[in-house]
Scaffold this active site. Structure first.
Site, mmCIF file in Angstrom:
data_model
loop_
_atom_site.group_PDB
_atom_site.id
_atom_site.type_symbol
_atom_site.label_atom_id
_atom_site.label_comp_id
_atom_site.label_asym_id
_atom_site.label_seq_id
_atom_site.Cartn_x
_atom_site.Cartn_y
_atom_site.Cartn_z
ATOM 1 N N HIS A 267 0.861 -1.198 0.000
ATOM 2 C CA HIS A 267 0.000 0.000 0.000
ATOM 3 C C HIS A 267 0.898 1.248 0.000
ATOM 4 C CE1 HIS A 267 -3.432 2.466 0.585
ATOM 5 N NE2 HIS A 267 -3.721 2.223 1.852
ATOM 6 N N HIS A 308 -2.275 -2.263 -9.698
ATOM 7 C CA HIS A 308 -3.262 -1.618 -8.825
ATOM 8 C C HIS A 308 -4.520 -2.478 -8.807
ATOM 9 C CE1 HIS A 308 -5.851 1.472 -7.070
ATOM 10 N NE2 HIS A 308 -4.734 2.060 -6.698
ATOM 11 N N ASP A 365 2.727 5.473 -6.619
ATOM 12 C CA ASP A 365 3.981 5.378 -5.847
ATOM 13 C C ASP A 365 5.226 5.263 -6.716
ATOM 14 O OD1 ASP A 365 1.941 3.493 -3.747
ATOM 15 O OD2 ASP A 365 2.869 5.390 -3.173
HETATM 16 C C1 SDX Z 1 -1.443 2.093 -3.359
HETATM 17 O O1 SDX Z 1 -6.177 0.752 -3.222
HETATM 18 C C2 SDX Z 1 -5.672 1.880 -3.498
HETATM 19 O O2 SDX Z 1 -6.299 2.758 -4.018
HETATM 20 C C3 SDX Z 1 -4.243 2.065 -3.090
HETATM 21 C C4 SDX Z 1 -3.602 3.375 -3.481
HETATM 22 C C5 SDX Z 1 -4.216 4.534 -2.738
HETATM 23 O O3 SDX Z 1 -4.134 5.680 -3.234
HETATM 24 O O4 SDX Z 1 -4.717 4.325 -1.610
HETATM 25 O O5 SDX Z 1 -3.720 3.585 -4.859
HETATM 26 C C6 SDX Z 1 -2.124 3.394 -3.110
HETATM 27 O O6 SDX Z 1 -1.394 1.293 -2.462
HETATM 28 C C7 SDX Z 1 -0.914 1.802 -4.724
HETATM 29 C C8 SDX Z 1 -0.305 0.348 -4.834
HETATM 30 C C9 SDX Z 1 1.097 0.405 -4.255
HETATM 31 N N1 SDX Z 1 1.629 -0.964 -4.154
HETATM 32 C C10 SDX Z 1 2.631 -1.381 -4.995
HETATM 33 O O7 SDX Z 1 3.087 -0.693 -5.905
HETATM 34 C C11 SDX Z 1 3.161 -2.767 -4.672
HETATM 35 C C12 SDX Z 1 3.315 -3.571 -5.964
HETATM 36 N N2 SDX Z 1 1.967 -3.862 -6.477
HETATM 37 C C13 SDX Z 1 1.391 -5.143 -6.152
HETATM 38 O O8 SDX Z 1 1.707 -5.607 -4.887
HETATM 39 C C14 SDX Z 1 -0.085 -5.245 -6.564
HETATM 40 O O9 SDX Z 1 -0.164 -4.784 -7.838
HETATM 41 C C15 SDX Z 1 -1.138 -4.537 -5.732
HETATM 42 C C16 SDX Z 1 -1.053 -4.892 -4.288
HETATM 43 C C17 SDX Z 1 -1.029 -3.066 -5.884
HETATM 44 C C18 SDX Z 1 -2.496 -4.968 -6.273
HETATM 45 O O10 SDX Z 1 -2.646 -6.317 -5.948
HETATM 46 P P1 SDX Z 1 -3.922 -7.147 -6.443
HETATM 47 O O11 SDX Z 1 -4.989 -6.263 -6.949
HETATM 48 O O12 SDX Z 1 -4.259 -8.125 -5.373
HETATM 49 O O13 SDX Z 1 -3.385 -7.852 -7.729
HETATM 50 P P2 SDX Z 1 -2.825 -9.297 -7.738
HETATM 51 O O14 SDX Z 1 -1.781 -9.467 -6.699
HETATM 52 O O15 SDX Z 1 -3.989 -10.231 -7.762
HETATM 53 O O16 SDX Z 1 -2.081 -9.297 -9.160
HETATM 54 C C19 SDX Z 1 -2.699 -9.785 -10.316
HETATM 55 C C20 SDX Z 1 -1.569 -10.454 -11.106
HETATM 56 C C21 SDX Z 1 -0.851 -11.548 -10.292
HETATM 57 O O17 SDX Z 1 -0.296 -12.422 -11.253
HETATM 58 P P3 SDX Z 1 -1.137 -13.798 -11.614
HETATM 59 O O18 SDX Z 1 -1.489 -14.486 -10.302
HETATM 60 O O19 SDX Z 1 -2.349 -13.298 -12.383
HETATM 61 O O20 SDX Z 1 -0.160 -14.606 -12.469
HETATM 62 O O21 SDX Z 1 -0.555 -9.463 -11.391
HETATM 63 C C22 SDX Z 1 0.659 -9.836 -10.747
HETATM 64 C C23 SDX Z 1 0.290 -10.836 -9.646
HETATM 65 O O22 SDX Z 1 1.379 -11.701 -9.373
HETATM 66 N N3 SDX Z 1 1.218 -8.592 -10.185
HETATM 67 C C24 SDX Z 1 2.514 -8.255 -10.232
HETATM 68 C C25 SDX Z 1 2.570 -6.978 -9.636
HETATM 69 N N4 SDX Z 1 1.355 -6.595 -9.234
HETATM 70 C C26 SDX Z 1 0.519 -7.610 -9.568
HETATM 71 N N5 SDX Z 1 3.610 -8.900 -10.735
HETATM 72 C C27 SDX Z 1 4.780 -8.229 -10.623
HETATM 73 N N6 SDX Z 1 4.934 -6.992 -10.073
HETATM 74 C C28 SDX Z 1 3.843 -6.349 -9.562
HETATM 75 N N7 SDX Z 1 3.979 -5.132 -9.009
#
Ligand code: SDX
Length: 429
Positions: A267, A308, A365
């Site tokens: 997050h 996201h 971010d």
């Molecule tokens: C914020 O909710 C909000 O609005 C949050 C926010 C706000 O203003 O409050 O916008 C702020 O928190 C932004 C997000 C910051 N976090 C990161 O940058 C951390 C990296 N991102 C990931 O951890 C992830 O993308 C999330 C946590 C942001 C979202 O996770 P989800 O929606 O649960 O997505 P997921 O894990 O189900 O991913 C879907 C697929 C998966 O692959 P498969 O299982 O389909 O094979 O995408 C892949 C994930 O492995 N994936 C990534 C990835 N993010 C998702 N693979 C590599 N790198 C990534 N960053």
């Protein structure tokens, strides 16, 4: 127009149940399933609440598919271009842009609540010098109920409004004090003659030994970042604030819980993790190896600042921040090879089908840390910076929930543990 609904047929009981669509001003149709268990005996299962609306809200609208973000109907691009953080704070809190007189009054209220109880400064001294600023922020904000217990009746609208203003006003003071504590510097008191973002920079970097002039370019871009981080509908930290608020807990406890949730690297902690990742990657030459690692399910490495839960298109905030990066570095006469690296990383990732297929784009971010770094803000403070902006969203959403009768939040579960069994005395095990 006939009420839109979805009719469920339960083959078990042969019963049908109409699930009405909840009327919203825009966004995807959302089913009211509140009668499901009573009528058909079913619960729903939605880990991570990916398809569950927890509340109705008038504050922020996001269309993840189109990359749209609006605060009270105003597009983030227009607010970023034409508004100020305090004006956006008024808008998020009260629903309308303020008149000049309303804004003057609001700005005065915030300005005259920026100081903290002197005992809070003493309390701060108890933290280890290298405590993470988010540890200090969550501890100090939670302790505010011990210092501002005079006006804590959450059922009194005036006391709710005062607590909201106190939190918005004091968060920069506490965050700056956390930074100064780590530097071994004396506390810096807020200067009421300065604007919100200028005042924060002055509290961060002024030293008693000489006058400190705030760079207007830095103040302006910081105000922009606070606007962009102000609210984001029911994200993890805001949902935490609402859940804690639904128990009737005081706003300082709710906000401290929000800070704790924001701290996680998935997050708000991602902005700090992005800078650490870029430093770990080091040069463009290493990008392909890290892209490969990000795609490897057996490798815990994630491309921080990418992806996201809602945006399956560009995060409009990232687009604005990416442009601001270039402008600020140019105006400050600074270069940062990490910006070049970030741009290259984005370019390569967005050509890779893994990221394209999963609609993973840079989020808020990904670039923000580049700007914080250019302003001299240490990486450890990045998430605290996010918290300063997001405090406005937390208190606005808490006020919205507090202003309407709310049931305590209490999700259910799918139980997968042991079924009933008898106790066995230890000598027989
Ligand atoms: C914020 O909710 C909000 O609005 C949050 C926010 C706000 O203003 O409050 O916008 C702020 O928190 C932004 C997000 C910051 N976090 C990161 O940058 C951390 C990296 N991102 C990931 O951890 C992830 O993308 C999330 C946590 C942001 C979202 O996770 P989800 O929606 O649960 O997505 P997921 O894990 O189900 O991913 C879907 C697929 C998966 O692959 P498969 O299982 O389909 O094979 O995408 C892949 C994930 O492995 N994936 C990534 C990835 N993010 C998702 N693979 C590599 N790198 C990534 N960053």
């Amino acid at each position: 127009m006939a009420e839109r609904k979805l009719t469920l047929n339960d083959p078990e009981s042969g019963k049908n149940l109409d699930l009405p669509v909840v009327a919203g001003s825009e966004g995807d149709p959302t089913l009211d399933i509140s009668g499901l268990h009573k009528e058909l005996g079913y619960f729903t299962f939605d880990p991570g609440y990916g398809t569950t609306a927890s509340c109705k809200s008038d504050i922020t609208f996001i269309d993840g598919g189109k990359g749209i973000l609006r605060y009270r109907g105003y597009p983030i691009e227009q607010l970023a271009e034409q508004s100020s953080f305090l004006e956006v704070a008024y808008l998020l809190l009260y629903g309308e842009l303020p008149s000049a007189a309303e804004f003057t009054g609001f700005e005065r209220d915030i300005t005259y609540h920026t100081m903290v109880h002197e005992k809070l400064n003493t309390f701060m001294q108890g933290f280890h010098y290298n405590a993470h600023p988010m540890a200090i922020l969550s501890g100090v904000v939670g302790s505010m109920a011990a210092f501002y217990h005079d006006k804590l009746d959450v059922n009194d609208p005036e006391q709710r409004d005062l607590a909201a203003k106190r939190l918005i006003a004091k968060m920069p003071t506490i965050a700056a004090a956390a930074y100064r504590h780590s530097q071994g510097w004396p506390s810096a008191y807020p200067k009421n003659s300065l604007g919100y973002s200028e005042r924060f920079l002055h509290m961060m970097f002024s030293v008693p030994a000489e006058p400190y002039e705030v760079n207007p370019v830095a103040a302006r871009v910081l105000d922009l970042l606070f606007i962009l981080h102000a609210d984001h509908e029911q994200n993890a930290s805001t949902s935490t604030v609402r859940l804690v608020g639904s128990t009737g807990a005081n706003p300082y406890a709710c906000t401290a819980a929000g800070i704790a949730a924001l701290w996680g690297p998935a997050h708000g902690g991602a902005n700090e993790a992005v800078l650490n990742m870029l430093n770990q990657i080091g040069t463009v030459r290493n990008v392909p190896e890290f892209i490969k690692r990000a795609k490897d399910k057996d490798d815990p490495f994630r491309l921080m600042g990418f992806g996201h839960r809602v945006y399956k298109n560009h995060d409009p905030r990232a687009t604005i921040i990416r442009k601001a990066c270039h402008d600020v570095l140019q105006e400050l006469g600074k270069q940062d090879e990490l910006l070049d690296l970030a741009m290259k990383l984005e370019e390569i990732a967005l050509e890779d089908e893994y990221f394209v297929d999963r609609k993973l784009y840079p989020n808020v971010d990904f670039y923000s840390g580049i700007i914080y770094k250019a302003l001299g803000i240490p990486t450890s403070m990045f998430t605290a910076m996010f918290a300063i902006g997001r405090t406005v969203g937390w208190v606005s959403q808490w006020l919205e929930q507090s202003n309407t009768p709310t049931r305590i939040g209490r999700p259910r579960q799918v139980y997968t543990g042991a079924t009933e069994r008898d106790y066995v005395a230890i000598e027989k095990r």
